[in-house]
Scaffold this motif. Structure first.
Motif, PDB file in Angstrom:
ATOM      1  N   ASP A 154     120.215  20.886 -15.012  1.00 35.19           N
ATOM      2  CA  ASP A 154     120.177  20.469 -16.417  1.00 35.19           C
ATOM      3  C   ASP A 154     120.003  18.969 -16.608  1.00 35.19           C
ATOM      4  O   ASP A 154     119.558  18.531 -17.669  1.00 35.19           O
ATOM      5  N   LEU A 155     120.384  18.184 -15.598  1.00 34.23           N
ATOM      6  CA  LEU A 155     120.510  16.745 -15.821  1.00 34.23           C
ATOM      7  C   LEU A 155     119.895  15.935 -14.677  1.00 34.23           C
ATOM      8  O   LEU A 155     120.125  16.220 -13.509  1.00 34.23           O
ATOM      9  N   LEU A 156     119.125  14.918 -15.050  1.00 31.97           N
ATOM     10  CA  LEU A 156     118.561  13.970 -14.087  1.00 31.97           C
ATOM     11  C   LEU A 156     119.096  12.587 -14.427  1.00 31.97           C
ATOM     12  O   LEU A 156     119.067  12.169 -15.583  1.00 31.97           O
ATOM     13  N   VAL A 157     119.602  11.864 -13.414  1.00 33.64           N
ATOM     14  CA  VAL A 157     120.173  10.531 -13.646  1.00 33.64           C
ATOM     15  C   VAL A 157     119.381   9.489 -12.863  1.00 33.64           C
ATOM     16  O   VAL A 157     119.244   9.588 -11.638  1.00 33.64           O
ATOM     17  N   LEU A 158     118.867   8.488 -13.580  1.00 39.76           N
ATOM     18  CA  LEU A 158     118.201   7.357 -12.946  1.00 39.76           C
ATOM     19  C   LEU A 158     119.153   6.168 -12.894  1.00 39.76           C
ATOM     20  O   LEU A 158     119.919   5.941 -13.834  1.00 39.76           O
ATOM     21  N   GLU A 159     119.085   5.424 -11.807  1.00 35.81           N
ATOM     22  CA  GLU A 159     119.867   4.200 -11.662  1.00 35.81           C
ATOM     23  C   GLU A 159     118.905   3.017 -11.554  1.00 35.81           C
ATOM     24  O   GLU A 159     118.007   3.016 -10.714  1.00 35.81           O
ATOM     25  N   ASN A 208     120.712   9.079 -18.291  1.00 33.06           N
ATOM     26  CA  ASN A 208     120.905  10.514 -18.119  1.00 33.06           C
ATOM     27  C   ASN A 208     119.852  11.254 -18.951  1.00 33.06           C
ATOM     28  O   ASN A 208     119.794  11.082 -20.175  1.00 33.06           O
ATOM     29  N   PHE A 209     119.037  12.077 -18.293  1.00 36.27           N
ATOM     30  CA  PHE A 209     117.968  12.796 -18.974  1.00 36.27           C
ATOM     31  C   PHE A 209     118.221  14.301 -18.963  1.00 36.27           C
ATOM     32  O   PHE A 209     118.607  14.865 -17.930  1.00 36.27           O
ATOM     33  N   ASP A 210     117.987  14.930 -20.090  1.00 34.91           N
ATOM     34  CA  ASP A 210     117.980  16.385 -20.141  1.00 34.91           C
ATOM     35  C   ASP A 210     116.703  16.858 -19.444  1.00 34.91           C
ATOM     36  O   ASP A 210     115.600  16.491 -19.848  1.00 34.91           O
ATOM     37  N   GLN A 232     136.407  20.023 -18.456  1.00 35.07           N
ATOM     38  CA  GLN A 232     136.680  20.615 -19.764  1.00 35.07           C
ATOM     39  C   GLN A 232     135.990  19.884 -20.915  1.00 35.07           C
ATOM     40  O   GLN A 232     135.806  20.441 -22.002  1.00 35.07           O
ATOM     41  N   TRP A 233     135.600  18.612 -20.679  1.00 36.20           N
ATOM     42  CA  TRP A 233     134.966  17.821 -21.754  1.00 36.20           C
ATOM     43  C   TRP A 233     133.485  17.583 -21.505  1.00 36.20           C
ATOM     44  O   TRP A 233     132.821  16.914 -22.302  1.00 36.20           O
ATOM     45  N   LEU A 234     132.961  18.124 -20.421  1.00 40.35           N
ATOM     46  CA  LEU A 234     131.553  17.889 -20.091  1.00 40.35           C
ATOM     47  C   LEU A 234     130.637  18.949 -20.656  1.00 40.35           C
ATOM     48  O   LEU A 234     130.935  20.138 -20.609  1.00 40.35           O
ATOM     49  N   ILE A 235     129.498  18.507 -21.178  1.00 41.49           N
ATOM     50  CA  ILE A 235     128.479  19.434 -21.651  1.00 41.49           C
ATOM     51  C   ILE A 235     127.510  19.751 -20.527  1.00 41.49           C
ATOM     52  O   ILE A 235     127.018  20.863 -20.422  1.00 41.49           O
ATOM     53  N   TYR A 236     127.258  18.788 -19.658  1.00 45.38           N
ATOM     54  CA  TYR A 236     126.319  18.953 -18.539  1.00 45.38           C
ATOM     55  C   TYR A 236     127.066  19.037 -17.206  1.00 45.38           C
ATOM     56  O   TYR A 236     128.055  18.389 -17.014  1.00 45.38           O
TER      57      TYR A 236
END
Length: 263
Positions: free
Chosen positions: A140-145, A165-167, A259-263
């Motif tokens: 679901d998620l791609l993260v660039l640094e 953070n990209f969907d 519990q608080w994360l959507i991704y």
């Protein structure tokens, strides 16, 4: 005649094959729990700018990622990423209105050349360095640094890290509110972890150890990355402490805040 042509054709095919292999080798893939995204490194150096061929030029070492635009999400990521990269130049004295990274660097070169024209005897130089990598990918998620350093004179330059953070499905760049179902609850938990790491007792002023959170209240950083196994918080220089303190980093196991994360 035919016998003479055979080795020539073979050499040509071998050369063509090697050339195509070299081109394809630039393309890499991010493999996570979803269909791989293809990308390649894009590099910019002084030789890539016409203004540097006939005059003084700052130090330029820029490497960033471009996704192969074989789907709409990749096109969206590239557009967002251009904006992320150009915003780096807002750390100079004047903000940039450039539409892409190359145009932003061209403005940077012009500023440097104007400075050298005004102060030809000055030994001060300009410098921009940018590097980018894929930190994490899930289905679901791609993260660039992005790491960068920019210098336009003075006692020191400014270096920082930025997460994006990209969907994966839409290519949308996600804000903090998009990552958490209850951002306030996560912030309360993060404050406890921050106090634990930097030995600030609960109930004591959050700035007691020399930090400078606004209004003496803990705040989340601009940069948060949600990776496969962890949630990473990074406070860049001046964000919560002095330049000398450097980067402040808090890494939280993902299962503690699931519990608080959507991704």
């Amino acid at each position: 005649m035919y016998q003479k042509l055979v080795p020539i054709i073979a050499i040509f095919l071998l050369f063509t094959s090697c050339r195509e292999e070299k081109t394809d080798s630039r393309v890499k893939q991010v493999k996570g729990d979803t269909e791989a995204l293809s990308f390649y490194d894009e590099g910019l150096l002084p030789k890539d700018f016409e203004a540097c061929k006939s005059g003084n030029c700052p130090k330029i070492r820029v490497n960033y990622l471009k996704f192969r635009e074989d789907r709409e999400a990749a096109r969206a990521m590239n557009q967002y990423n251009e904006k992320i990269l150009t915003k780096i130049f807002n750390n100079t004295e004047e903000d940039t209105n450039a539409e892409n990274i190359k145009a932003a660097i061209e403005e940077f070169i012009t500023d440097y050349q104007n400075f050298k024209n005004d102060f030809p005897s000055s030994e001060a130089g300009y410098e921009i360095e940018i590097s980018q990598s894929v930190l994490s990918q899930t289905k679901d998620l791609l993260v660039l640094e992005t790491d960068f350093y920019i210098f336009t004179g003075g006692a020191h330059g400014y270096g920082a890290k930025r997460f994006a953070n990209f969907d994966v499905t839409s290519g949308e760049l996600l804000e903090k509110d998009d990552l958490f179902s209850d951002l306030e609850a996560f912030k309360d938990f993060a404050e406890k972890e921050f106090r634990k790491k930097y030995k600030i007792p609960e109930g004591e002023n959050i700035n007691a150890k020399g930090f400078f959170f606004e209004n003496d209240k803990f705040a989340l950083p601009e940069n948060i990355a949600v990776t496969k196994n962890r949630v990473i918080l990074v406070y860049n220089r001046y964000e919560a402490a002095s330049y000398a303190e450097g980067e402040l980093k808090l890494s939280i196991p993902k299962n503690k805040v699931a519990q608080w994360l959507i991704y």
